[in-house]
Design a protein around this motif. Structure first.
Motif, PDB file in Angstrom:
ATOM      1  N   GLU A 375       0.863  -1.186   0.000  1.00 48.86           N
ATOM      2  CA  GLU A 375       0.000   0.000   0.000  1.00 48.86           C
ATOM      3  C   GLU A 375       0.898   1.235   0.000  1.00 48.86           C
ATOM      4  N   THR A 376       0.539   2.238  -0.798  1.00 50.33           N
ATOM      5  CA  THR A 376       1.400   3.414  -0.953  1.00 50.33           C
ATOM      6  C   THR A 376       1.695   4.093   0.398  1.00 50.33           C
ATOM      7  N   GLU A 377       0.671   4.155   1.266  1.00 52.46           N
ATOM      8  CA  GLU A 377       0.882   4.824   2.569  1.00 52.46           C
ATOM      9  C   GLU A 377       1.932   4.081   3.393  1.00 52.46           C
ATOM     10  N   VAL A 378       1.919   2.761   3.306  1.00 52.54           N
ATOM     11  CA  VAL A 378       2.904   1.970   4.080  1.00 52.54           C
ATOM     12  C   VAL A 378       4.308   2.301   3.571  1.00 52.54           C
ATOM     13  N   LEU A 379       4.446   2.380   2.252  1.00 57.15           N
ATOM     14  CA  LEU A 379       5.761   2.697   1.688  1.00 57.15           C
ATOM     15  C   LEU A 379       6.184   4.108   2.114  1.00 57.15           C
ATOM     16  N   GLU A 380       5.264   5.049   1.994  1.00 50.67           N
ATOM     17  CA  GLU A 380       5.609   6.433   2.345  1.00 50.67           C
ATOM     18  C   GLU A 380       6.008   6.552   3.805  1.00 50.67           C
ATOM     19  N   GLU A 381       5.212   5.949   4.667  1.00 49.50           N
ATOM     20  CA  GLU A 381       5.508   6.064   6.102  1.00 49.50           C
ATOM     21  C   GLU A 381       6.790   5.302   6.452  1.00 49.50           C
ATOM     22  N   GLY A 382       6.954   4.144   5.855  1.00 49.27           N
ATOM     23  CA  GLY A 382       8.166   3.347   6.106  1.00 49.27           C
ATOM     24  C   GLY A 382       9.409   4.119   5.671  1.00 49.27           C
ATOM     25  N   LEU A 383       9.345   4.740   4.493  1.00 53.47           N
ATOM     26  CA  LEU A 383      10.517   5.484   4.009  1.00 53.47           C
ATOM     27  C   LEU A 383      10.758   6.739   4.849  1.00 53.47           C
ATOM     28  N   GLU A 384       9.690   7.302   5.390  1.00 54.08           N
ATOM     29  CA  GLU A 384       9.850   8.459   6.273  1.00 54.08           C
ATOM     30  C   GLU A 384      10.628   8.038   7.534  1.00 54.08           C
ATOM     31  N   LYS A 385      10.246   6.897   8.086  1.00 49.71           N
ATOM     32  CA  LYS A 385      10.978   6.377   9.259  1.00 49.71           C
ATOM     33  C   LYS A 385      12.438   6.124   8.879  1.00 49.71           C
ATOM     34  N   MET A 386      12.621   5.598   7.682  1.00 52.87           N
ATOM     35  CA  MET A 386      14.000   5.314   7.245  1.00 52.87           C
ATOM     36  C   MET A 386      14.814   6.595   7.082  1.00 52.87           C
ATOM     37  N   ARG A 387      14.165   7.645   6.567  1.00 56.73           N
ATOM     38  CA  ARG A 387      14.848   8.935   6.395  1.00 56.73           C
ATOM     39  C   ARG A 387      15.416   9.414   7.726  1.00 56.73           C
ATOM     40  N   LEU A 388      14.566   9.303   8.771  1.00 52.75           N
ATOM     41  CA  LEU A 388      15.017   9.744  10.099  1.00 52.75           C
ATOM     42  C   LEU A 388      16.184   8.882  10.565  1.00 52.75           C
ATOM     43  N   TYR A 389      16.043   7.578  10.313  1.00 54.90           N
ATOM     44  CA  TYR A 389      17.106   6.663  10.729  1.00 54.90           C
ATOM     45  C   TYR A 389      18.415   6.977   9.980  1.00 54.90           C
ATOM     46  N   MET A 390      18.295   7.304   8.702  1.00 52.42           N
ATOM     47  CA  MET A 390      19.499   7.586   7.903  1.00 52.42           C
ATOM     48  C   MET A 390      20.231   8.806   8.481  1.00 52.42           C
ATOM     49  N   LYS A 391      19.465   9.746   9.062  1.00 50.13           N
ATOM     50  CA  LYS A 391      20.095  10.944   9.645  1.00 50.13           C
ATOM     51  C   LYS A 391      20.768  10.622  10.965  1.00 50.13           C
ATOM     52  N   LYS A 392      20.086   9.776  11.762  1.00 54.88           N
ATOM     53  CA  LYS A 392      20.568   9.599  13.134  1.00 54.88           C
ATOM     54  C   LYS A 392      21.320   8.296  13.368  1.00 54.88           C
ATOM     55  N   GLY A 393      20.715   7.172  12.914  1.00 51.91           N
ATOM     56  CA  GLY A 393      21.279   5.868  13.314  1.00 51.91           C
ATOM     57  C   GLY A 393      22.236   5.253  12.315  1.00 51.91           C
ATOM     58  N   TYR A 394      22.191   5.717  11.061  1.00 52.26           N
ATOM     59  CA  TYR A 394      22.910   5.008  10.003  1.00 52.26           C
ATOM     60  C   TYR A 394      24.409   4.901  10.266  1.00 52.26           C
ATOM     61  N   ARG A 395      24.969   5.974  10.844  1.00 51.30           N
ATOM     62  CA  ARG A 395      26.426   5.941  11.047  1.00 51.30           C
ATOM     63  C   ARG A 395      26.848   4.871  12.053  1.00 51.30           C
ATOM     64  N   THR A 396      25.883   4.356  12.827  1.00 51.78           N
ATOM     65  CA  THR A 396      26.231   3.302  13.800  1.00 51.78           C
ATOM     66  C   THR A 396      26.156   1.897  13.174  1.00 51.78           C
ATOM     67  N   VAL A 397      25.700   1.816  11.935  1.00 49.44           N
ATOM     68  CA  VAL A 397      25.601   0.487  11.303  1.00 49.44           C
ATOM     69  C   VAL A 397      27.008   0.009  10.976  1.00 49.44           C
ATOM     70  N   PRO A 398      27.365  -1.207  11.405  1.00 54.45           N
ATOM     71  CA  PRO A 398      28.722  -1.687  11.090  1.00 54.45           C
ATOM     72  C   PRO A 398      28.888  -1.946   9.594  1.00 54.45           C
ATOM     73  N   LEU A 399      30.140  -1.993   9.169  1.00 56.49           N
ATOM     74  CA  LEU A 399      30.411  -2.332   7.772  1.00 56.49           C
ATOM     75  C   LEU A 399      30.315  -3.842   7.590  1.00 56.49           C
ATOM     76  N   ALA A 400      30.206  -4.273   6.334  1.00 52.26           N
ATOM     77  CA  ALA A 400      30.186  -5.715   6.052  1.00 52.26           C
ATOM     78  C   ALA A 400      31.427  -6.329   6.690  1.00 52.26           C
ATOM     79  N   ASP A 401      31.282  -7.522   7.191  1.00 49.38           N
ATOM     80  CA  ASP A 401      32.372  -8.266   7.825  1.00 49.38           C
ATOM     81  C   ASP A 401      32.745  -7.738   9.206  1.00 49.38           C
ATOM     82  N   GLU A 402      32.118  -6.632   9.630  1.00 52.01           N
ATOM     83  CA  GLU A 402      32.328  -6.217  11.016  1.00 52.01           C
ATOM     84  C   GLU A 402      31.283  -6.906  11.878  1.00 52.01           C
ATOM     85  N   GLU A 403      31.476  -6.937  13.152  1.00 51.57           N
ATOM     86  CA  GLU A 403      30.501  -7.514  14.075  1.00 51.57           C
ATOM     87  C   GLU A 403      29.244  -6.650  14.090  1.00 51.57           C
ATOM     88  N   GLY A 404      28.154  -7.201  14.581  1.00 52.83           N
ATOM     89  CA  GLY A 404      26.972  -6.373  14.800  1.00 52.83           C
ATOM     90  C   GLY A 404      25.700  -6.969  14.243  1.00 52.83           C
TER      91      GLY A 404
END
Ligand SMILES: Cc1ncc(COP(=O)(O)O)c(C=O)c1O
Length: 405
Positions: A375-404
């Motif tokens: 459903e379009t609303e689910v995609l829009e809302e999901g991507l909105e949550k992701m946008r916020l995460y990309m600003k705040k949490g993304y830098r904490t995501v480990p790189l491939a082959d790192e632990e986590g």
């Protein structure tokens, strides 16, 4: 071989997360519909989908005449296709399984499109066949190389398996490649099996394009098999109806024998719902709804990808319901399992980690599969949550082959 020796990749991930994810933007079906919706889409809304006075017998063993005729019409554009060359199965997953069980065994060699839906190469392995991967190249827009295929053929090669349109990338195998594939198969007397479950969701290529892929059954070679279902393009996964179609009666009979041991028939109710959906009164509005939804949602996903070019890249999909997007940090792929896990935990957005679910942990590091036809609303809302995460949490995501993870 015992089950624990096999590493089943995608289904456990989906099972664990899909029932409680608030924003499931990983689902491969075009947003599902109800029977009321289906009736509303039909031009003949007075006709009954199912008569409750009908006795619940096994029904017609190979699938009702009506359903198989409706399907045969779908394959008759270039040359008439006969209803008796179709077998109805519980979903495309069972169609694929039946083909492998009926046609593939120890001593056979099989070549399979890769990456793809794991069943397509794993079941032949389980049945004792040797399997080589025919790799779609990300750097070449996920295209397949015919010269590479030629190099994979062995004296005991029996079948070439493709998935067109392609899960996870949303690429198509263009007409010219299909023509060359047929030539190679004909020369070596090989069966081509095409899982076409995402047909006809062609959101970004028109039938007039020279690349537009016809069904494998329309290319004039009899030893071809197509599978499909009502789940993805027709939004009716809940009825579990799929099919096997081939112009070769020999192939259909071999599959029918295999099917006799596993299926008997599909539910009569499911069969009738499928026949209703594929009837001329309904199919056009249903597909129009679904292709429009795919186009609209793809643009929304596109604008997300464009505005996050610093973190992600993709080959924009051409057809189907999925997109394979690569996420990295300062040029290095992220740990996609950790990324999807954190997203799920912190935002209730569900995606599929590519290396875990398509690459057996080795390939496709940093890749994430979106299923964008929800459903379009689910995609829009999901991507909105992701946008916020990309600003705040993304830098904490480990790189491939790192632990986590
Ligand atoms: C390529 C492919 N084939 C087959 C299936 C199975 O679909 P179903 O059994 O619902 O028709 C899937 C489901 O994701 C798929 O992606």
């Amino acid at each position: 071989m015992p089950f624990e020796d096999y590493n089943i990749l995608l289904p456990p991930w989906m099972d664990t997360h899909e029932t409680h994810a608030k924003y499931n933007i990983a689902e491969t079906c075009v947003a599902s519909i109800s029977l009321d919706d289906l009736r509303g889409l039909s031009e003949d809304s007075s006709s009954e989908i199912w008569s409750s006075s009908t006795k619940l017998t096994y029904g017609t063993i190979r699938g009702s005449e009506k359903l198989r005729t409706n399907l045969a019409d779908r394959y008759s554009a270039k040359k008439p296709f006969q209803a008796h060359n179709i077998l109805i199965t519980p979903g495309a997953i069972s169609a694929n399984m039946t083909i492998f069980y009926g046609l593939i065994g120890k001593g056979d060699h099989v070549i399979c499109h890769y990456p793809t839906y794991q069943q397509l190469y794993e079941i032949p392995k389980r049945l004792g066949a040797e399997v080589d991967y025919w790799r779609a190249d990300e750097m070449k827009k996920w295209q397949l190389d015919i010269e590479e295929l030629k190099g994979l053929i062995r004296p005991n090669t029996k079948m070439i398996i493709i998935n067109n349109p392609h899960n996870p990338s949303g690429a198509v195998i263009p007409k010219a490649t299909l023509d060359s594939l047929i030539e190679v198969a004909e020369e070596h007397d090989l069966i081509i099996m095409a899982d076409e479950v995402y047909r006809p969701i062609f959101h970004s290529i028109s039938p007039g394009s020279p690349d537009f892929p016809p069904s494998i059954l329309s290319l004039g070679y009899a030893k071809t098999i197509a599978t499909g279902s009502l789940s993805k393009a027709y939004s009716l996964a809940g009825i579990r109806v799929g099919w096997i179609a081939s112009r070769s009666s020999e192939i259909i009979e071999a599959c029918a024998q295999a099917r006799d041991y596993t299926t008997i028939s599909v539910s009569q109710l499911d069969d009738q719902i499928a026949a209703y959906a594929l009837d001329n009164n309904c199919i056009h509005s249903l597909l129009s709804r679904n292709i429009q939804l795919a186009k609209r949602n793809l643009e929304i996903l596109d604008s997300f990808v464009e505005s996050h070019r610093w973190a992600c890249e993709w080959v924009k999909p051409v057809a189907g319901t999925t997109a394979f997007v690569k996420f990295s940090n300062m040029g290095a792929p992220v740990n996609d399992v950790a990324f999807c896990g954190k997203l799920m935990e912190e935002t209730s957005v569900m995606l599929v980690p590519g290396s875990r679910c398509f690459g057996e942990g080795k390939d496709f590091k940093g890749f994430v599969r979106f299923g964008f036809c929800c459903e379009t609303e689910v995609l829009e809302e999901g991507l909105e949550k992701m946008r916020l995460y990309m600003k705040k949490g993304y830098r904490t995501v480990p790189l491939a082959d790192e632990e986590g993870a």
